[in-house]
Design a protein around this motif. Sequence first.
Motif, short mmCIF file in Angstrom:
data_model
loop_
_atom_site.label_atom_id
_atom_site.label_comp_id
_atom_site.label_asym_id
_atom_site.label_seq_id
_atom_site.Cartn_x
_atom_site.Cartn_y
_atom_site.Cartn_z
N MET A 1 0.86 -1.20 0.00
CA MET A 1 0.00 0.00 0.00
C MET A 1 0.89 1.24 0.00
O MET A 1 1.81 1.34 0.81
N PRO A 2 0.65 2.24 -0.90
CA PRO A 2 1.49 3.43 -0.98
C PRO A 2 1.55 4.19 0.35
O PRO A 2 0.59 4.18 1.13
N VAL A 5 -1.30 6.56 1.35
CA VAL A 5 -2.49 6.00 2.00
C VAL A 5 -2.27 5.90 3.50
O VAL A 5 -3.16 6.23 4.30
N ALA A 121 -4.35 7.40 -5.01
CA ALA A 121 -2.95 7.07 -4.74
C ALA A 121 -2.63 5.60 -5.02
O ALA A 121 -1.51 5.16 -4.79
N CYS A 122 -3.63 4.83 -5.50
CA CYS A 122 -3.39 3.39 -5.72
C CYS A 122 -4.23 2.90 -6.89
O CYS A 122 -5.21 3.56 -7.27
N GLN A 126 -6.89 -2.04 -5.64
CA GLN A 126 -6.62 -1.83 -4.21
C GLN A 126 -7.58 -0.83 -3.58
O GLN A 126 -7.40 -0.45 -2.42
N HIS A 127 -8.62 -0.40 -4.30
CA HIS A 127 -9.49 0.65 -3.79
C HIS A 127 -10.20 0.27 -2.50
O HIS A 127 -10.26 1.06 -1.55
N ALA A 130 -7.74 0.41 0.26
CA ALA A 130 -7.31 1.78 0.56
C ALA A 130 -8.36 2.51 1.40
O ALA A 130 -8.03 3.20 2.37
#
Length: 391
Positions: A1-2, A5, A121-122, A126-127, A130
């Motif tokens: 995960m970025p 996030v 951001a992803c 991955q929503h 996130a």
Amino acid sequence: MPITVWGLAIAQALLMSGNILLVSISALVGKELAVHPSLITLPIACQFIGVICATLPAAHLMQKLGRKIGFVLGNLIGLMGTWVALQGLLFSSLSLFALGTFLIGIAIGVGQQYRFAALEACPQAQHARAISMVMAGGVLAAIIGPNLAILSQDWHAESPYAGAFYGLFGLYVLAMLLIMALPLLKPSHVNNDPHIRSYRQLFAQPILLAAVASGMIGYGIMVLIMTATPLAMNEDMHSFNATAHVIQWHVLGMFVPSFFTGHLIRRFTTRNVILWGCAALIGSVLINLTGQGFWSYWWGLLLLGVGWNFSFIGATHLLTFSYLPAEKAKVQGMNEFMVFSAAAVGSLFAGQGLVLLGWQWLNLFAIPWILVVAWLIWRLKDQPLAVNSEA
């Protein structure tokens, strides 16, 4: 995960700490300062009115100026609100305190965009995770908010609640510094696309109708019962510490499931998760009807939090299937406006509703609304969940 996030999750925790703090004390402050029972929950109602006033402008402002500028402006308004609310406490002015909660509500309304910023951001796969991670920041808020309300009671001689706002001011400063350090989305101008659909066309989609209804009813019912709880517990002679702990566990119920709600959505579908949320909300009402002892409040509010988590995160994820990229700000802003309008109605009705209906009938009032959401979500059984290529 970025890392963005994760940063937004921490910022969400700091912002939500203020929200939980207000839930813990605002109704009690209102009871001290109000000249009429109908005004007891005015500060909480003003907080949600502030959220409502911020939702549509915040979505469009960020599309024009970027996420970072929008979030920093929101934090600055929150700092101003903490100072104004503090003056209301020190001068025993309900109107001044309510003005402060209104400004804090604007900051909270701007902060509701954190979960949408996380989507940017992803990748789309991955929503759901996130959204869950940002909402999971509320777990830290569940620890900070109520404990700040308890520990700060002796910080100021003139008011047992004034000290909490000094701590709240510091939390908002930290949130602003964190936002300034994150790499967030720059301004976008896709809202100039001439093919953006009207609200009538958008709401012709059963998916959008169900998503908005789930967010509205889930949040509105949660706020109604949550706001009435400190007043009901006070009438039943429960201590402030007991009330704060019930609220704390309620908030843990709201946010701890966020660590796995995204996984549940991926495995069992958004539709089923929202239906489970409706079942948990009805279960909360049934527990609240069993009595008004500490453990009835504790279990009822804990399950209320879980029901809100499933319905709200599920609704947010469902919403992303209802708009095209050019319609993002329009739909997100409209959704936030309607969801927090329902929350404002719930908070404003909580005090007077408790006086007029009593605790049990106030809870029974919630059941038909929850069933409406369950029916709208159940109807989606044959609906496709793919409209947009990006959220």
